[in-house]
Scaffold this active site. Structure first.
Site: not given
Ligand code: USQ
Length: 390
Positions: A144, A179, A181-182, A185
């Site tokens: 990720t 997190s 989770y992260h 990875k």
């Molecule tokens: N966020 C909001 N509002 C929401 C949901 C999320 O502002 O309703 C924000 C979060 O606070 C965060 C960002 O959007 O800052 C990304 O959150 P996310 O829930 O879209 O993604 P994340 O938790 O980072 O995880 C997701 C996948 C994971 C993958 C990752 C890629 O669930 O499996 O590894 O995206 S990355 O984000 O590039 O690490």
């Protein structure tokens, strides 16, 4: 090629299987349907209806002339992984069979342990099975972009040249996840790098950004949807925002909404994974791809969804900044490099606005179903409250 997909029932695994079949590969898959169960455990369900894997596979057989060679089982069971690798003798294995939600891993100690153990053990099982049975096989592992965190400098693809006290070296770029989770990875990346160093294992470690959208070319042709999660635990930013607009709930950037991430459509994610599989690394090579198309702040995404929804239905959804349940920077520098996939021929297939438009269309057909998920939208999983729930 013979390609084994670990986690073939998932959001990415299922459409990837369809793409690889279309490309003429022999596709095998494993799954124990744990994502379906974990999503139910948090009171939710896929917003788009998906049938059982057996039924999906029977439809695939009819439409594609051949199906997915399926094995039911748990990737953390070494005997199971050894049996499957021995039976299939794959040229490549795509490992998507990990607990993939950051909020799930932050519910409490039980979920943190589950995520840590399941994710790290499944990758180690795969590393050993490949080394012992098919040492020439290519491991394509889903990591990720979140491994890097949000440093105040540019992010390279895996490695960078650094000078310290007058000496230079090329070293792994520091990881700084946000997190459990992260972090799993990050630990997987370290383990894969070490396996490569000792046994020469061929690895592509994909630092993927946040994936969005409902469609791929094969989904459009067959009408076979992939799962689509919108709840606070399993739903990701843009997919949630699109669903929130459909059910007249406020769009929810967390905190200030300046959090910036790399995003990529489902179709482009599948395209990139296919490119990586069809252009494998050499024996002895460990390579890292930063896999995303464009970076956006969550505010930009919220505004895009609001404007597109208004253009289509004439009604403007509300954007409400809710208290951030996470511990993360809400305003920051973000500039990751992403050239390697472009060098292999990756080009964006559709712009983000058309993808959001299509997702609005698809989700709108299941508005009733989405309405039933209304009570699992608002955040309930707070990083600071994470505890062991006896
Ligand atoms: N966020 C909001 N509002 C929401 C949901 C999320 O502002 O309703 C924000 C979060 O606070 C965060 C960002 O959007 O800052 C990304 O959150 P996310 O829930 O879209 O993604 P994340 O938790 O980072 O995880 C997701 C996948 C994971 C993958 C990752 C890629 O669930 O499996 O590894 O995206 S990355 O984000 O590039 O690490």
């Amino acid at each position: 090629m013979k390609i084994l997909i670990m986690g073939v029932d998932g959001y990415i695994g299922f459409p990837l299987a369809l793409r690889l079949l279309t490309r003429g590969h022999d596709v095998y898959g494993i799954d124990n349907f744990i994502t379906r169960k974990r999503v139910q455990k948090v009171g939710s369900d896929s917003a788009l209806p998906i049938s059982s894997f057996a039924f999906r596979n029977s439809v695939i057989k009819k439409k594609f002339g051949k199906g997915i060679g399926f094995f039911y089982g748990d990737a953390t069971n070494p005997k199971f992984i050894y049996r499957v690798i021995n039976e299939v003798r794959p040229d490549a294995i795509v490992h998507l069979a990990e607990q993939r939600s950051a909020p799930y891993s932050m519910i409490g100690l039980k979920e943190a342990n589950e995520t840590m153990v399941k994710n790290i053990v499944s990758t180690l099982n795969l590393i050993y099975a490949v080394k012992d049975i098919t040492p020439e096989a290519h491991i394509l592992k889903l990591g990720t972009m979140g491994e890097y965190g949000t440093p105040n400098i540019d992010i390279p693809e895996g490695f960078f040249e650094i000078e310290y006290h007058g000496r230079k070296d090329v070293l792994p770029f520091p990881r700084n996840a946000s997190s459990w989770y992260h972090w799993t990875k990050v630990h997987d990346s370290n383990n894969l790098m070490f396996a490569n160093k000792v046994w020469g294992t061929k690895v592509t470690d994909v630092m993927q950004g946040v994936v969005y959208g409902t469609r791929t070319e094969e989904i459009e042709k067959t009408g076979l949807y992939t799962r689509f999660d919108i709840d606070e635990v399993y739903g990701t930013a843009l997919n949630r925002f699109t669903a929130e607009a459909i059910i007249n709930e406020p769009i929810t950037p967390y905190g200030k909404g300046g959090q910036t991430r790399g995003f990529l459509s489902l179709n482009d994610s599948i395209e990139c994974l296919t490119l990586a599989l069809e252009n494998p690394p050499e024996f002895g090579e460990y390579r890292v791809f930063n896999q995303f198309d464009e970076k956006y702040s969550v505010n930009q995404l919220a505004e895009m969804v609001r404007d597109l929804y208004k253009e289509k239905f004439g009604k403007e959804p509300e954007i409400v900044h809710v208290d951030n349940p996470r511990v993360e920077k809400e305003e920051h520098y973000y500039n990751p490099e992403h050239e390697k996939l472009k060098a292999l021929g990756y080009k964006r297939t559709k712009d983000i606005k058309s993808e959001i438009y299509d997702a609005i269309d698809d989700l709108n057909k299941f508005k009733e179903r989405l309405m039933n998920l209304r009570n699992v939208i608002m955040p309930r999983t707070y990083w600071k409250k994470s505890a062991y729930n006896l």
